[in-house]
Design an enzyme around this catalytic site. Structure first.
Site, PDB file in Angstrom:
ATOM      1  N   LYS A  68       0.868  -1.385   0.061  1.00 42.44           N
ATOM      2  CA  LYS A  68       0.361  -0.695   0.138  1.00 42.44           C
ATOM      3  C   LYS A  68       1.101   1.209   0.242  1.00 42.44           C
ATOM      4  CE  LYS A  68      -3.861   1.775   2.290  1.00 42.44           C
ATOM      5  NZ  LYS A  68      -4.659   1.266   3.826  1.00 42.44           N
ATOM      6  N   SER A  89      -9.856   1.158   2.456  1.00 43.73           N
ATOM      7  CA  SER A  89      -8.899   2.194   1.578  1.00 43.73           C
ATOM      8  C   SER A  89      -8.003   1.552   0.804  1.00 43.73           C
ATOM      9  CB  SER A  89      -8.045   3.496   2.782  1.00 43.73           C
ATOM     10  OG  SER A  89      -7.440   3.147   3.792  1.00 43.73           O
ATOM     11  N   SER A 101      -9.706  -0.882   7.011  1.00 46.66           N
ATOM     12  CA  SER A 101      -9.135  -0.695   5.508  1.00 46.66           C
ATOM     13  C   SER A 101      -8.458  -2.223   4.388  1.00 46.66           C
ATOM     14  CB  SER A 101      -8.655   0.851   5.990  1.00 46.66           C
ATOM     15  OG  SER A 101      -9.222   2.207   6.326  1.00 46.66           O
TER      16      SER A 101
END
Lengths: 103, 485
Positions: B78, B153, B177
């Site tokens: 990420k 997310s 997330s």
């Protein structure tokens, strides 16, 4: 938009501007209106916590267990100055450069 | 089956047998990225050259017989984890072009373990969102249906695994997330206990909630990747010194003798009936494997979203104070310092980030602190006590849907922040209470999109979580299904 947002929680337009300044955010007029509306909706929702009697309930800042997690305080190599400055938008004399603060 | 479709453990076996080199495996993965990421848009940056260099290093290590679990395995990160010399943007204009001078602990451990870095994946700006639409680089698409969101997310990391563009990836989970996008993309996503994995070099959103964890194609890979990143770190004082379990060894323990709590507050009106049906069927699978089901109550569940959006935004408003145009990232020049800060932050932050800074600043401001922030921290205690009470009464795991719906349409919730926040309704409590949680594929909704089953465990008991997830997986085949791309 009137100064007083009609909502039972109610953040006014002036309060939105005050919070924005505390948060170091400059907002357009449209953002002031939109964020004021959003904040009032969200605060209206979070107000449901008021239903709970929390008298005497301790606060919980985090769920961590802090034990022996401190490392020894010893000298270690630090980031070389040029690497620390490499990402800065402006530098001067080996320092971060900012607009003049003191006359 | 193409190499890019392999699990980590399958690739490990093939690499160790010398059936394939890491360079060949990595080329297969990079070709897959090239073929499908134009449609999925999971990556902010594909690090082709670095990947092939890592793979060549891994092949030399394998030839020397110096092989670890991740040696030569292509992994994506990420884009909120600092990678030395490689852009780390948090999908924000304010960090566009930022190349950190250091590796975070998790990227460093992957590198030291011989993993191959495929690239940096898209996220909602600063991990603030549930759809990966709030990104300065554009929305990521759900590989199962390109009109729908992958969740967020960590939507880029979830979509990259679901679309076979890496063998595993890492995300961060502050209110769901990892677990929510894992559910919406049909992969396994695990949020470890708060303090299990170092956050050094994870760009901070809400420090009392953030935790890094793996996305994988199956539960065994989840155990392997979790073990590789867990454990004490002298650079993060919130990271526990507790020993790390042998998670892979726990996988086949099964659920016989375990008591699984089914909280009535998580089976409510508003959950999509096809989601509920899939989840109920999977709960029966666990029962069929010998678990005892027990209906329980977690009475403060209805207050979790409210509590979270004060705690998380308060911490975020403080953490994001560092973006001031001085040391890194964007600067908008202005005549004086305050004007420079404000112009920089106006230009650099997207709407959702501004919204959260505003809410958090308000909650911490004079006159409102007690009514909002302090109240939320007291409610947080009540939420933790709900779980503690259930575990003390003999419940080993709690089972719930991961998300009330499958993947929603891109744009569907974009104009209604509160509706977007409510999509985290089932995942937030585990963050507030610091507990580990996993989402595993458990079926498909009426739109043909994946559904996730969430298990929440006792603090530090990822082993039981993984064993139960594996017991469910062994009786189902949802994790083997892949989208047509």
């Amino acid at each position: 938009m009137s100064d007083d947002v009609s909502n039972e929680v109610g953040i006014s337009r002036n309060e939105v501007l005050k919070i924005a300044k505390l948060g170091r955010l400059r907002l357009t007029d449209a953002e002031v209106d939109a964020l004021g509306k959003d904040l009032n909706a969200i605060l209206g929702y979070v107000a449901k916590m008021g239903e709970l009697d929390t008298t005497g309930v301790p606060t919980l800042e985090h769920a961590a267990e802090f034990g022996d997690t401190c490392r020894d305080d010893e000298n270690r190599p630090s980031l070389p100055r040029e690497e620390a400055l490499a990402s800065a938008p402006r530098t001067g004399d080996g320092c971060f450069a900012v607009p003049k603060i003191i006359e | 089956m193409e190499p890019y479709q392999w699990t980590i453990h399958e690739a490990r076996r093939r690499l160790d047998n010398k059936d394939i080199s890491s360079v060949e495996l990595t080329r297969s993965v990079l070709a897959r990225v090239k073929a499908v990421d134009g449609a999925v848009k999971a990556f902010n940056l594909v690090t082709d050259d670095r990947a092939l260099a890592d793979a060549a290093d891994a092949d030399r290590a394998i030839a020397r017989g110096e092989t670890g679990v991740l040696t030569g395995i292509p992994i994506a990160l990420k884009d909120n984890m600092d990678t030395a010399g490689i852009e780390t943007t948090c999908s924000s204009r304010i960090l566009a072009g930022y190349k950190p001078p250091f590796d975070g602990t998790v990227p460093a451990r992957l590198k030291a373990g011989g993993a191959v870095l495929v690239g940096k994946t898209n996220l909602d700006e600063f991990a603030m969102g549930s759809s990966t639409e709030n990104s300065a680089t554009g929305a990521t698409r759900n590989p199962w249906n390109l009109e729908r969101a992958p969740g967020g997310s960590s939507g880029g990391s979830a979509a990259a695994v679901a679309a076979d563009m890496c063998l595993g990836s890492l995300g961060s989970d502050t209110g769901g997330s990892i677990r929510q996008p894992a559910a919406l993309c049909g992969v396994v996503g695990l949020k470890p206990t708060y303090g299990r994995v170092s956050r050094y070099g994870l760009v901070a959103f809400a420090s009392s909630l953030d935790q890094i964890g793996p996305f994988t194609k199956d539960v065994r890979d989840s155990a392997l990747l979790l073990e590789a990143i867990s454990g004490a770190d002298p650079l993060d004082s919130t990271c526990s010194t507790r020993p790390v379990d042998d998670y892979a060894a726990a996988l086949e323990r099964g659920v016989k003798g375990l008591t699984i709590g089914v909280p009535r507050e998580y089976f409510i009106k508003g959950t999509d009936p096809s989601v509920e049906k899939a989840v109920q069927a999977s709960i029966r699978v666990l029962e069929g494997q010998g678990a005892t089901l027990r209906e329980i109550s977690l009475p403060h569940t209805a207050y979790a979203v409210a509590c979270y959006y004060l705690v998380a935004t308060a911490e975020a408003s403080s953490n994001l104070g560092r973006y001031d145009g001085v040391r890194y990232g964007l600067r908008e020049e202005a005549g004086d310092l305050l004007e420079m800060y404000m112009a920089t932050r106006e230009a650099g932050f997207g709407t959702e980030v501004k919204r959260r800074i505003m809410l958090g600043t308000y909650a911490l401001s004079a006159g409102y602190y007690d009514a909002y922030y302090r109240k939320a921290q007291q409610v947080r205690t009540l939420i933790l006590r709900d779980f503690t009470k259930a575990f003390d009464a003999g419940v080993d795991l709690v089972v719930t849907p991961t998300s009330p719906t499958g993947a929603f349409r891109i744009g569907e919730k974009a104009d209604d922040p509160l509706q977007m926040y409510l999509s985290d309704i089932f995942t937030i409590s585990a963050n507030l209470a610091g507990l580990p949680g996993i989402s595993v594929p458990c079926g498909f909704d009426d739109n043909g999109c994946p559904v996730g089953l969430q298990l929440i465990g006792r603090a530090w008991d990822e082993s039981t979580l993984l064993a139960a997830a594996r017991a469910h997986e062994a009786q189902t085949s949802f994790h083997t299904r892949r989208p047509d791309l």
